[in-house]
Scaffold this motif. Structure first.
Motif, mmCIF file in Angstrom:
data_model
loop_
_atom_site.group_PDB
_atom_site.id
_atom_site.type_symbol
_atom_site.label_atom_id
_atom_site.label_comp_id
_atom_site.label_asym_id
_atom_site.label_seq_id
_atom_site.Cartn_x
_atom_site.Cartn_y
_atom_site.Cartn_z
ATOM 1 N N PRO A 191 0.825 -1.213 0.000
ATOM 2 C CA PRO A 191 0.000 0.000 0.000
ATOM 3 C C PRO A 191 0.858 1.261 0.000
ATOM 4 O O PRO A 191 2.067 1.226 0.225
ATOM 5 C CB PRO A 191 -0.785 -0.120 1.304
ATOM 6 C CG PRO A 191 0.123 -0.900 2.204
ATOM 7 C CD PRO A 191 0.845 -1.877 1.316
ATOM 8 N N MET A 192 0.207 2.385 -0.247
ATOM 9 C CA MET A 192 0.867 3.673 -0.134
ATOM 10 C C MET A 192 1.093 3.985 1.351
ATOM 11 O O MET A 192 0.178 3.811 2.166
ATOM 12 C CB MET A 192 0.014 4.765 -0.776
ATOM 13 C CG MET A 192 -0.264 4.564 -2.252
ATOM 14 S SD MET A 192 -1.453 5.772 -2.933
ATOM 15 C CE MET A 192 -0.473 7.278 -2.835
ATOM 16 N N PRO A 193 2.277 4.457 1.735
ATOM 17 C CA PRO A 193 2.484 4.832 3.143
ATOM 18 C C PRO A 193 1.493 5.908 3.579
ATOM 19 O O PRO A 193 1.171 6.829 2.814
ATOM 20 C CB PRO A 193 3.923 5.361 3.152
ATOM 21 C CG PRO A 193 4.574 4.744 1.961
ATOM 22 C CD PRO A 193 3.494 4.626 0.927
ATOM 23 N N GLU A 207 7.831 9.535 -5.629
ATOM 24 C CA GLU A 207 7.290 8.354 -4.959
ATOM 25 C C GLU A 207 6.050 7.786 -5.647
ATOM 26 O O GLU A 207 5.534 6.742 -5.235
ATOM 27 C CB GLU A 207 6.937 8.691 -3.510
ATOM 28 C CG GLU A 207 8.120 9.120 -2.661
ATOM 29 C CD GLU A 207 7.766 9.241 -1.208
ATOM 30 O OE1 GLU A 207 7.367 8.208 -0.618
ATOM 31 O OE2 GLU A 207 7.857 10.352 -0.665
ATOM 32 N N LEU A 208 5.582 8.453 -6.702
ATOM 33 C CA LEU A 208 4.295 8.110 -7.296
ATOM 34 C C LEU A 208 4.423 7.757 -8.773
ATOM 35 O O LEU A 208 5.404 8.094 -9.429
ATOM 36 C CB LEU A 208 3.329 9.293 -7.150
ATOM 37 C CG LEU A 208 3.024 9.761 -5.725
ATOM 38 C CD1 LEU A 208 2.219 11.047 -5.766
ATOM 39 C CD2 LEU A 208 2.288 8.682 -4.946
ATOM 40 N N GLY A 237 -0.665 5.735 -7.951
ATOM 41 C CA GLY A 237 -0.260 4.783 -6.929
ATOM 42 C C GLY A 237 1.211 4.902 -6.632
ATOM 43 O O GLY A 237 1.912 5.784 -7.147
ATOM 44 N N LEU A 238 1.687 4.009 -5.827
ATOM 45 C CA LEU A 238 3.083 4.009 -5.423
ATOM 46 C C LEU A 238 3.963 3.610 -6.605
ATOM 47 O O LEU A 238 3.660 2.664 -7.333
ATOM 48 C CB LEU A 238 3.264 3.023 -4.275
ATOM 49 C CG LEU A 238 4.471 3.158 -3.366
ATOM 50 C CD1 LEU A 238 4.505 4.535 -2.712
ATOM 51 C CD2 LEU A 238 4.436 2.070 -2.311
ATOM 52 N N TYR A 289 -4.235 1.959 -1.475
ATOM 53 C CA TYR A 289 -3.373 1.375 -2.494
ATOM 54 C C TYR A 289 -3.320 2.218 -3.764
ATOM 55 O O TYR A 289 -2.354 2.143 -4.520
ATOM 56 C CB TYR A 289 -3.862 -0.033 -2.849
ATOM 57 C CG TYR A 289 -3.639 -1.017 -1.732
ATOM 58 C CD1 TYR A 289 -2.614 -1.958 -1.781
ATOM 59 C CD2 TYR A 289 -4.459 -1.002 -0.598
ATOM 60 C CE1 TYR A 289 -2.404 -2.854 -0.755
ATOM 61 C CE2 TYR A 289 -4.252 -1.899 0.445
ATOM 62 C CZ TYR A 289 -3.223 -2.814 0.360
ATOM 63 O OH TYR A 289 -3.016 -3.693 1.392
ATOM 64 N N LYS A 290 -4.357 3.026 -3.983
ATOM 65 C CA LYS A 290 -4.431 3.778 -5.225
ATOM 66 C C LYS A 290 -5.393 4.939 -5.054
ATOM 67 O O LYS A 290 -6.354 4.858 -4.273
ATOM 68 C CB LYS A 290 -4.906 2.858 -6.350
ATOM 69 C CG LYS A 290 -4.631 3.353 -7.756
ATOM 70 C CD LYS A 290 -5.029 2.307 -8.778
ATOM 71 C CE LYS A 290 -6.512 2.071 -8.800
ATOM 72 N NZ LYS A 290 -6.953 1.214 -9.907
#
Length: 274
Positions: A100-102, A181-182, A195-196, A160-161
């Motif tokens: 997941p995204m932090p 980061e994206l 997302g990540l 997550y998104k």
């Protein structure tokens, strides 16, 4: 191509590949189906069952959350799912990838979007929720949720998104603190998903293939849009739908019929897989 022997592992995008709903006309669907992925036609469902009955493996490979997959797809004998654009991957009951995204990154993105007057949709494994009116933004918000309320509604604290207007995605990617980061991919109706970085269908498929090992056999992918290009780079045979974008067709080994003409079913037969 009759006479193909040995196991195949086949990855299927959902929207525009296994099925299609017009995103501009959600009211055409029963209320319970709105927000879910499209379901397959009877011909496509039969083809998937035949594919697996012949000893092959089938996987969903989608930008959607597992929560949003149509029940008619869940009933088919898929071995697992590359979901949320590769951020969440399953094989049977096992989770192979969970990235997941932090939380601090999500909150920083939310602050940047709020300053610019944008909303967003949070996508989580257990559901989704709109922040400040979602992709339509504050003008459509009414009593729109803030980030914390949306997280609670989405069924968890891990995002997550993000789905948001493409202009908002461009804003995030241009931010020197957030952009590295994206990663972003264009969607329909002027929206994009963010997302990540490092979460793509390519990484999700790699997790599946790594776990299957010698059981993989020849690999195939079916897709229609540019977020399927990382998927295409991971397999032996690339199949573009007749409704695919020009970039996807250019990368394909096979171009089949459109989603509205049961292209998946006819292509599986043509490839001697079903």
């Amino acid at each position: 191509m009759a006479g193909r022997t040995g196991r195949a592992t086949v990855f299927f995008d959902i929207d525009g590949t296994l099925g299609w709903n017009d995103p501009a006309c959600p009211e055409a669907l029963p209320e319970w189906e709105r927000g879910l992925s499209p379901g397959p036609s009877p011909a496509v469902a039969r083809a998937i069952r035949s594919l697996v009955a012949r000893g092959n493996l089938a996987f969903l490979c989608t930008g959607r959350s597992p929560h949003d997959v149509h029940p008619a797809l869940r009933e088919l004998p898929f071995s697992g799912m590359v979901a949320l654009s590769g951020a969440y991957v399953t094989l049977g009951g096992e989770v192979l990838r969970d990235r997941p995204m932090p939380g601090p990154l999500v909150r920083a993105a939310d602050r940047a979007l709020a300053r610019a007057g944008f909303g967003m949709v949070l996508e989580c494994v257990g559901g989704k929720a709109e922040v400040r009116g979602g992709a339509l933004g504050p003008a459509a918000a009414g009593g729109a949720l803030g980030l914390d309320e949306a997280l609670a509604q989405a069924g968890g604290n891990e995002v997550y998104k993000l789905v948001l207007p493409t202009a908002a995605a461009d804003l995030l990617l241009a931010d020197p603190a957030l952009g590295p980061e994206l990663a972003a991919s264009a969607l329909e109706l002027g929206n994009s998903e963010v997302g990540l970085a490092g979460n793509t269908k390519r990484e999700g498929v790699a997790a599946v293939l790594g776990r299957l090992g010698e059981r993989v056999g020849e690999t195939f992918a079916f897709g229609d849009s540019e977020n399927d290009l990382p998927l295409f780079s991971s397999v032996d045979v690339r199949v573009a739908m007749g409704n695919a974008t020009p970039a996807v067709k250019k990368r394909a080994d096979v171009v089949c019929g459109s989603v509205t003409d049961d292209g998946v079913a006819t292509a599986l037969a043509r490839l001697a897989l079903a």
